[in-house]
Scaffold this motif. Sequence first.
Motif, mmCIF file in Angstrom:
data_model
loop_
_atom_site.group_PDB
_atom_site.id
_atom_site.type_symbol
_atom_site.label_atom_id
_atom_site.label_comp_id
_atom_site.label_asym_id
_atom_site.label_seq_id
_atom_site.Cartn_x
_atom_site.Cartn_y
_atom_site.Cartn_z
ATOM 1 N N HIS A 402 0.827 -1.208 0.000
ATOM 2 C CA HIS A 402 0.000 0.000 0.000
ATOM 3 C C HIS A 402 0.865 1.264 0.000
ATOM 4 N N ILE A 403 1.932 1.234 0.803
ATOM 5 C CA ILE A 403 2.847 2.384 0.846
ATOM 6 C C ILE A 403 3.476 2.614 -0.526
ATOM 7 N N ARG A 404 3.908 1.554 -1.166
ATOM 8 C CA ARG A 404 4.497 1.666 -2.502
ATOM 9 C C ARG A 404 3.464 2.159 -3.521
ATOM 10 N N PHE A 405 2.233 1.708 -3.396
ATOM 11 C CA PHE A 405 1.171 2.152 -4.300
ATOM 12 C C PHE A 405 0.977 3.655 -4.200
ATOM 13 N N ARG A 406 0.921 4.174 -2.991
ATOM 14 C CA ARG A 406 0.755 5.625 -2.808
ATOM 15 C C ARG A 406 1.947 6.400 -3.379
ATOM 16 N N GLN A 407 3.144 5.851 -3.168
ATOM 17 C CA GLN A 407 4.330 6.505 -3.712
ATOM 18 C C GLN A 407 4.292 6.511 -5.240
ATOM 19 N N GLY A 408 3.785 5.423 -5.820
ATOM 20 C CA GLY A 408 3.654 5.347 -7.276
ATOM 21 C C GLY A 408 2.663 6.356 -7.813
ATOM 22 N N LEU A 409 1.564 6.570 -7.099
ATOM 23 C CA LEU A 409 0.585 7.576 -7.521
ATOM 24 C C LEU A 409 1.224 8.958 -7.603
ATOM 25 N N VAL A 410 1.975 9.298 -6.572
ATOM 26 C CA VAL A 410 2.626 10.608 -6.531
ATOM 27 C C VAL A 410 3.668 10.730 -7.648
ATOM 28 N N ALA A 411 4.457 9.663 -7.860
ATOM 29 C CA ALA A 411 5.499 9.688 -8.888
ATOM 30 C C ALA A 411 4.916 9.846 -10.286
ATOM 31 N N GLN A 412 3.673 9.380 -10.483
ATOM 32 C CA GLN A 412 3.030 9.476 -11.797
ATOM 33 C C GLN A 412 1.988 10.598 -11.848
ATOM 34 N N ASN A 413 2.121 11.533 -10.904
ATOM 35 C CA ASN A 413 1.280 12.739 -10.885
ATOM 36 C C ASN A 413 -0.216 12.429 -10.806
ATOM 37 N N GLN A 414 -0.547 11.391 -10.030
ATOM 38 C CA GLN A 414 -1.950 11.043 -9.806
ATOM 39 C C GLN A 414 -2.326 11.440 -8.380
ATOM 40 N N SER A 415 -3.394 12.190 -8.243
ATOM 41 C CA SER A 415 -3.802 12.660 -6.925
ATOM 42 C C SER A 415 -4.554 11.568 -6.163
ATOM 43 N N PRO A 416 -4.170 11.292 -4.906
ATOM 44 C CA PRO A 416 -4.912 10.338 -4.076
ATOM 45 C C PRO A 416 -6.364 10.757 -3.848
ATOM 46 N N ARG A 479 14.698 -15.598 -11.536
ATOM 47 C CA ARG A 479 14.014 -14.807 -12.561
ATOM 48 C C ARG A 479 14.675 -13.455 -12.838
ATOM 49 N N LYS A 480 15.719 -13.136 -12.083
ATOM 50 C CA LYS A 480 16.433 -11.860 -12.241
ATOM 51 C C LYS A 480 15.468 -10.673 -12.097
ATOM 52 N N THR A 481 14.613 -10.734 -11.082
ATOM 53 C CA THR A 481 13.623 -9.666 -10.885
ATOM 54 C C THR A 481 14.275 -8.444 -10.253
ATOM 55 N N LYS A 482 13.606 -7.312 -10.405
ATOM 56 C CA LYS A 482 14.080 -6.057 -9.831
ATOM 57 C C LYS A 482 12.937 -5.345 -9.125
ATOM 58 N N ILE A 483 13.301 -4.520 -8.164
ATOM 59 C CA ILE A 483 12.283 -3.711 -7.482
ATOM 60 C C ILE A 483 11.662 -2.760 -8.503
ATOM 61 N N VAL A 484 10.340 -2.691 -8.500
ATOM 62 C CA VAL A 484 9.627 -1.879 -9.491
ATOM 63 C C VAL A 484 9.901 -0.398 -9.256
ATOM 64 N N LYS A 485 10.275 0.300 -10.316
ATOM 65 C CA LYS A 485 10.482 1.744 -10.220
ATOM 66 C C LYS A 485 9.135 2.451 -10.124
ATOM 67 N N LEU A 486 9.063 3.471 -9.284
ATOM 68 C CA LEU A 486 7.798 4.165 -9.057
ATOM 69 C C LEU A 486 7.211 4.738 -10.343
ATOM 70 N N ALA A 487 8.072 5.286 -11.190
ATOM 71 C CA ALA A 487 7.592 5.911 -12.429
ATOM 72 C C ALA A 487 7.083 4.877 -13.428
ATOM 73 N N GLU A 488 7.519 3.604 -13.275
ATOM 74 C CA GLU A 488 7.109 2.554 -14.203
ATOM 75 C C GLU A 488 6.050 1.628 -13.606
ATOM 76 N N MET A 489 5.600 1.939 -12.431
ATOM 77 C CA MET A 489 4.629 1.102 -11.730
ATOM 78 C C MET A 489 3.309 1.053 -12.497
ATOM 79 N N ASP A 490 2.745 -0.156 -12.643
ATOM 80 C CA ASP A 490 1.473 -0.326 -13.351
ATOM 81 C C ASP A 490 0.321 -0.119 -12.373
ATOM 82 N N ILE A 491 -0.249 1.067 -12.416
ATOM 83 C CA ILE A 491 -1.386 1.386 -11.544
ATOM 84 C C ILE A 491 -2.671 1.505 -12.362
ATOM 85 N N TRP A 492 -2.657 0.953 -13.572
ATOM 86 C CA TRP A 492 -3.796 1.127 -14.478
ATOM 87 C C TRP A 492 -4.495 -0.173 -14.849
#
Length: 529
Positions: A402-416, A479-492
């Motif tokens: 949830h914390i990461r989701f909120r950070q992603g919203l802000v990084a992608q200029n989406q208002s909570p 799987r060579k996974t990486k932490i998701v970048k906030l600007a690339e987070m799929d919130i759609w």
Amino acid sequence: MAFGKKADMAPADKEIEAAVDELDSTPRTPQYEMAYSAPLHRKLKSRHIQMIAIGGIIGPGLFVGSGNALHLAGPAGILISFSLVGIIVFFVMQSLGEVATLIPVSGSFTEYASRFVDDSVSFALGWAYWYLWVTVLANEYNAISLVVRYWAGAQVVPQWAWILIFWVIFISFSMLGILAFGEVEFWLSFAGVIGPQKIGFKYWNNPGAFADSINGVARTFVIAGTLYAGTEMVGITAGEASNPRRAVPRAIKQVFWRILIFYVGTVFFIGILIPWDDGDLLAEGSRTARSPFTIALSDAGINAGASLINAVIVIAVLSAGNSSLYISSRTMLFMARNNKAPKFFSKVNKAGVPWVSLLFSNLIACIAFLAVSDSAGTVYEALITLSGVATFIVWATIGVMHIRFRQGLVAQNQSPETLPFKALWYPYGTYVAVAANVFLIFFQGYTAFLNPFSAKDFVVNYILLPVFVALVVGYKFWRKTKIVKLAEMDIWTGRRDIDRMDKQRDEETGPEVIKKKGMLKRARDVIIG
């Protein structure tokens, strides 16, 4: 790839389908696609979602497990542990509700972890959550095989046979289509919820309010965690809700308060009805056990009432078994469709039921047969500790997600402010919930270090921690996974048509609709959704 008629699919489903096509180009027949990739049916209503969540936890945990908690901590001790865990549940539900209302997908927080945190976390979380519900299901088989033998006529049937009988009943209910399943679950849960009646007041002074001071309280945190586990089912069922924007917030608000009242109220009443040292309570070493409610009525000489309560408990366990199989199978289905479990677990039948995942989950729950060779109380305590720790791990991860989701919203200029449902007291509540869950993961097992040190208790209390970390690290390297970048987070992906859902909500709950409803209809809506 063919789910059916593409013109009938939602845009989000088309995006998911295109992504799967890109990942997997194996030639497939239409029959193969329908079996392994068909979407789950979106037919659950608000009342179904509420009662699936309520039924999943108001079952053997409340009616039998609460007696085990009373034996360990005493009446004041269980009030403390259940109240504190109830507060944690409130903030976990707020976090999950915010995301699930906006993005209602069947993978729920397992999928959110992949999109908002790291795919390796999603892998470990999915298996931990599946394991949680398989162990809960095993406990339900264990509990119902004890409870049903309250009647003398049932004692001629061995415990293993009762487990097998209810194994068949559970799997039969779960093979129903989602709407029929929702109806069966709703009425079983409703019957189990309205049944118990509580009487009397005693036993706080003798033998006392605490059974083992702070040590007893610590040991009941995992019981409270396991018994509250299931409130997060609302997030899983959101993917099959007909209108999640209406159903999920409503279910979250009502389920939490109902659960808190049922649980805190129940543990208070059993604390004044029965002494914590009653020999009939479920405890380590027990081969038989009775519900605290049955004990109280029997002690009062109300044998007919005790028998009635026992029948209500059996109904409640049937409901809880339904919920456990529902969640474990849907979690396995999501894992299989995202290459985190063998592909054959993704197979569904024409009714939209993931029957392979159902059968597998129910087979693993056969660890309940251990209770036949060992004492039922010992097996119960071990399983409930493991599932309790898994619950705290899952809840902590939901908070991080949830914390990461909120950070992603802000990084992608989406208002909570545009969210259809906002978590109360964010970010403080979410951070408190994460910290509290991490604390309880370690605190719940400290009694293993008391003199003398118990190697068995240490393993049971903490084994899931290294296993969870190993799953995360192992999958990350594989799987060579990486932490998701906030600007690339799929919130759609996975959002539904908000305008259409708003229109549907207005049509169902608008002032003119309410005016047309009679008093009985309004009362029905309040009681059963």
